[in-house]
Design a protein around this motif. Structure first.
Motif, PDB file in Angstrom:
ATOM      1  N   GLU A 263       2.237   2.332  -3.423  1.00  0.00           N
ATOM      2  CA  GLU A 263       1.489   2.965  -4.497  1.00  0.00           C
ATOM      3  C   GLU A 263       1.633   4.232  -4.810  1.00  0.00           C
TER       4      GLU A 263
ATOM      5  N   THR B 286       0.832  -1.406  -0.009  1.00  0.00           N
ATOM      6  CA  THR B 286       0.151   0.186  -0.290  1.00  0.00           C
ATOM      7  C   THR B 286       0.855   1.158   0.091  1.00  0.00           C
TER       8      THR B 286
ATOM      9  N   ASN C 137      -1.135   6.746  -2.898  1.00  0.00           N
ATOM     10  CA  ASN C 137      -1.533   6.426  -1.523  1.00  0.00           C
ATOM     11  C   ASN C 137      -1.456   7.569  -0.703  1.00  0.00           C
TER      12      ASN C 137
END
Length: 343
Positions: free
Chosen positions: A331, A328, A334
């Protein structure tokens, strides 16, 4: 017990491992939370430095509860603590000069097996007891915030000095908080992530700049007419490194905190022509002085002046450390600031 084992680049799995046992001078800690640090992301995507044996368990921003002690330890079982992750050798010339964070034989991650585990063993000397009302989970942010505090203390920043903080991750936000405490201002922050921009303003930033929309160097010079007195680089990229330097005024200073994975080019003449200076800041105080900066952060957590939830955006289980944690954070879009892994 369960622990995340790093086998190599982008290869981490949660597996059963043997529970560690504390030896003399050590404590066994039930991990409440371990923050995912930018350095861990570097290791995950680029591999460990040197000849480190794999697999290993990463993680060093640990808060938890003492559940067992070795011989010679005067910390009671049941005590909530935050752990300093680095152990100086106490014998090299840096240690003898009191420069414990610069120890030439530093054990960089001394918790065994590492923070992304249900339990860890650590030297009792690295355990800082939490004040009443501070949870060990929230205390996991004390380490990166202390790094920001240390950078401010190592810099020449003083009352009334203008500053630019490049990068508003947990460490950069720590810089903003303590720069404000010193009476510095105006405080500029260069950060592309919207949620981090908002927190930077809450912590005392006067001007927030999105570097994807405008040149932070031009904006700083436009606002100040001269450039800032002191800049902090808290990203670890060549572009942001140069932005920090170029944002400073003649005779200005840049303190570098970001972790760089490779070399970075600069123009030495930019330093010479404007009599600028650069220094680095690493970690926080260690060894016999480890409590000094940690306790400053813990007092703010205790008083409520520092709200862990303004830093922490997600709290995930150990089994989700890869997908909901590392992947995550990698990314591009994010909006995470700090993810805590809570076994």
């Amino acid at each position: 017990m369960r622990a995340a084992l790093f086998h190599g680049i982008e290869d981490m799995t949660v597996e059963d491992v043997d529970e560690p046992t504390p030896e003399a001078g050590e404590i066994l800690v039930d991990v409440a939370a371990c923050g995912i640090c930018g350095s861990d992301l570097h290791f995950y995507t680029e591999g460990l430095h040197g000849d480190a044996e794999l697999p290993v368990t990463l993680g060093h921003e640990v808060g938890g509860t003492v559940i067992q002690t070795g011989d010679g330890v005067d910390i009671e079982e049941g005590t909530d603590v935050v752990l300093s992750p680095h152990t100086p050798c106490m014998e090299c010339w840096c240690c003898k000069d009191g420069l414990y964070n610069l120890c030439t034989n530093l054990n960089a991650t001394s918790a065994k097996p590492g923070g992304y585990a249900e339990k860890v063993v650590e030297s009792a000397d690295n355990a800082i007891t939490l004040p009443d009302g501070v949870s060990p989970e929230d205390a996991a942010i004390a380490q990166p915030v202390s790094v920001g505090l240390h950078a401010v203390r190592e810099s020449p920043l003083g009352i009334g000095d203008s500053t630019l903080v490049v990068g508003a991750g947990p460490i950069g936000l720590g810089v903003v908080r303590f720069a404000k405490s010193t009476g510095a201002g105006p405080i500029f922050v260069s950060e592309p992530q919207e949620s981090r921009q908002e927190v930077a303003l809450e912590l005392g930033a006067d001007v927030v700049i999105d570097p994807t929309e405008e040149d932070p160097v031009e904006r700083v010079h436009e606002e100040t007419g001269t450039g800032v007195d002191v800049a902090f680089e808290a990203v670890g990229h060549q572009e942001t490194f140069n932005q920090a330097i170029e944002s400073t005024r003649a005779n200005g200073h840049t303190t570098v905190i970001g972790v760089f994975s490779g070399e970075a080019e600069i123009s030495p003449q930019s330093l010479v022509s404007h009599q600028r200076s650069i220094s680095g800041s690493t970690s926080h105080q260690l060894g016999p002085r480890v409590t000094k900066e940690y306790n400053a952060v813990l007092r703010q957590l205790e008083s409520g002046e520092l709200d862990a939830d303004r830093y922490v955006t997600s709290r995930i289980g150990l089994e989700d450390v890869v997908e909901d944690g590392f992947e995550t954070l990698l990314e591009a879009d994010n909006e995470e600031r700090k993810i805590l892994v809570c076994p």
